[in-house]
Design a protein around this motif. Structure first.
Motif, mmCIF file in Angstrom:
data_model
loop_
_atom_site.group_PDB
_atom_site.id
_atom_site.type_symbol
_atom_site.label_atom_id
_atom_site.label_comp_id
_atom_site.label_asym_id
_atom_site.label_seq_id
_atom_site.Cartn_x
_atom_site.Cartn_y
_atom_site.Cartn_z
ATOM 1 N N ILE A 176 0.773 -1.226 -0.048
ATOM 2 C CA ILE A 176 0.071 -0.013 -0.134
ATOM 3 C C ILE A 176 0.860 1.139 0.031
ATOM 4 O O ILE A 176 1.913 1.382 0.855
ATOM 5 C CB ILE A 176 -1.082 -0.007 1.225
ATOM 6 N N ASP A 177 0.449 1.947 -0.759
ATOM 7 C CA ASP A 177 1.394 3.337 -0.890
ATOM 8 C C ASP A 177 0.870 4.058 0.467
ATOM 9 O O ASP A 177 -0.019 4.743 0.482
ATOM 10 C CB ASP A 177 1.064 3.961 -2.067
ATOM 11 N N TRP A 178 1.819 4.455 1.148
ATOM 12 C CA TRP A 178 1.444 4.902 2.530
ATOM 13 C C TRP A 178 2.456 6.283 2.575
ATOM 14 O O TRP A 178 3.581 6.222 2.722
ATOM 15 C CB TRP A 178 1.888 4.266 3.663
ATOM 16 N N ALA A 203 -2.497 6.010 4.056
ATOM 17 C CA ALA A 203 -2.922 5.410 2.795
ATOM 18 C C ALA A 203 -4.395 5.976 2.070
ATOM 19 O O ALA A 203 -5.371 5.673 2.758
ATOM 20 C CB ALA A 203 -3.015 3.718 2.781
ATOM 21 N N MET A 204 -4.125 6.244 1.079
ATOM 22 C CA MET A 204 -5.425 6.988 0.433
ATOM 23 C C MET A 204 -6.064 6.421 -0.861
ATOM 24 O O MET A 204 -5.277 5.911 -1.736
ATOM 25 C CB MET A 204 -5.368 8.435 0.004
ATOM 26 N N PHE A 205 -7.157 6.096 -0.842
ATOM 27 C CA PHE A 205 -7.948 5.175 -1.835
ATOM 28 C C PHE A 205 -8.989 6.250 -2.448
ATOM 29 O O PHE A 205 -10.041 6.262 -1.710
ATOM 30 C CB PHE A 205 -8.623 3.907 -1.374
ATOM 31 N N PRO A 206 -8.841 6.809 -3.348
ATOM 32 C CA PRO A 206 -9.707 7.700 -4.215
ATOM 33 C C PRO A 206 -10.933 7.188 -4.557
ATOM 34 O O PRO A 206 -10.946 5.930 -5.071
ATOM 35 C CB PRO A 206 -8.977 8.514 -5.409
ATOM 36 N N HIS A 207 -12.141 7.959 -4.387
ATOM 37 C CA HIS A 207 -13.209 7.580 -4.861
ATOM 38 C C HIS A 207 -13.643 8.779 -6.070
ATOM 39 O O HIS A 207 -14.045 9.890 -5.360
ATOM 40 C CB HIS A 207 -14.306 7.616 -3.834
ATOM 41 N N PHE A 222 -12.621 10.158 -0.984
ATOM 42 C CA PHE A 222 -11.440 9.134 -0.601
ATOM 43 C C PHE A 222 -11.724 8.441 0.570
ATOM 44 O O PHE A 222 -12.303 8.879 1.518
ATOM 45 C CB PHE A 222 -10.154 9.735 -0.728
ATOM 46 N N THR A 223 -10.902 7.055 0.568
ATOM 47 C CA THR A 223 -10.992 6.234 2.003
ATOM 48 C C THR A 223 -9.511 6.364 2.384
ATOM 49 O O THR A 223 -8.583 6.298 1.603
ATOM 50 C CB THR A 223 -11.476 4.955 1.696
#
Length: 122
Positions: free
Chosen positions: A30-32, A37-41, A46-47
Motif C-alpha cells: 500500500i502506498d502510505w 494510505a488514500m484510496f480515491p473515489h 476518498f477512503t
C-alpha cells in the motif's frame, strides 16, 4: 434524507505511526504517505487509513484506539438524525478546506467522524 455514502477512513492509534505505515507498505504494497494510505473515489472523496500517535487526543472522549470516519451527503441532516435518536453530537467543524466534519460517540464508546466532502468544482 441524509445518508452515509461510504467509509471515509479508519484511524488507528499506534506507538509508532511511521513504522505502522512502513509495515503496510512492505507487507501489503500500500502506498502510505504522510497522512496514511488514500484510496480515491471519483464521485465521493476518498477512503483513508491513517495512524495517529498513541498520545493523540483527537479520538477523545473515546477510550478506544480506533476512530471511524464515514462519508455523508448531508452533515446537517446526519447530525439532526442523530439528535432525533437521542445522540448529542460532540461538535462540528465547517471551516476545514477538506470539507465539513461532525463527531458522535456510539453506545460502545467508538468515536465516529462524519465527513461531508466539499462540493466538486468540476
Amino acid at each position: 434524507m441524509a445518508a452515509v455514502l461510504g467509509l471515509g477512513g479508519l484511524f488507528i492509534k499506534s506507538e509508532d505511526p511511521v513504522a505502522m505505515g512502513a509495515w503496510y507498505t512492505r507487507v501489503l504494497g500500500i502506498d502510505w504517505g504522510d497522512f496514511g494510505a488514500m484510496f480515491p473515489h471519483p464521485d465521493r472523496g476518498f477512503t483513508l487509513i491513517s495512524g495517529f500517535r498513541q498520545t493523540s487526543t483527537y479520538f477523545d472522549p473515546s477510550p478506544l484506539p480506533v476512530m471511524l470516519n464515514l462519508i455523508v451527503d448531508d452533515l446537517d441532516g446526519m447530525l439532526n438524525r442523530a439528535r432525533a435518536e437521542g445522540v448529542e453530537p460532540l461538535g462540528r467543524d465547517d471551516s476545514d478546506p477538506n470539507g465539513r466534519f461532525g463527531w458522535l460517540i456510539d453506545p460502545w464508546g467508538l468515536k465516529i467522524e462524519l465527513w461531508e466532502p466539499p462540493a466538486s468544482t468540476d
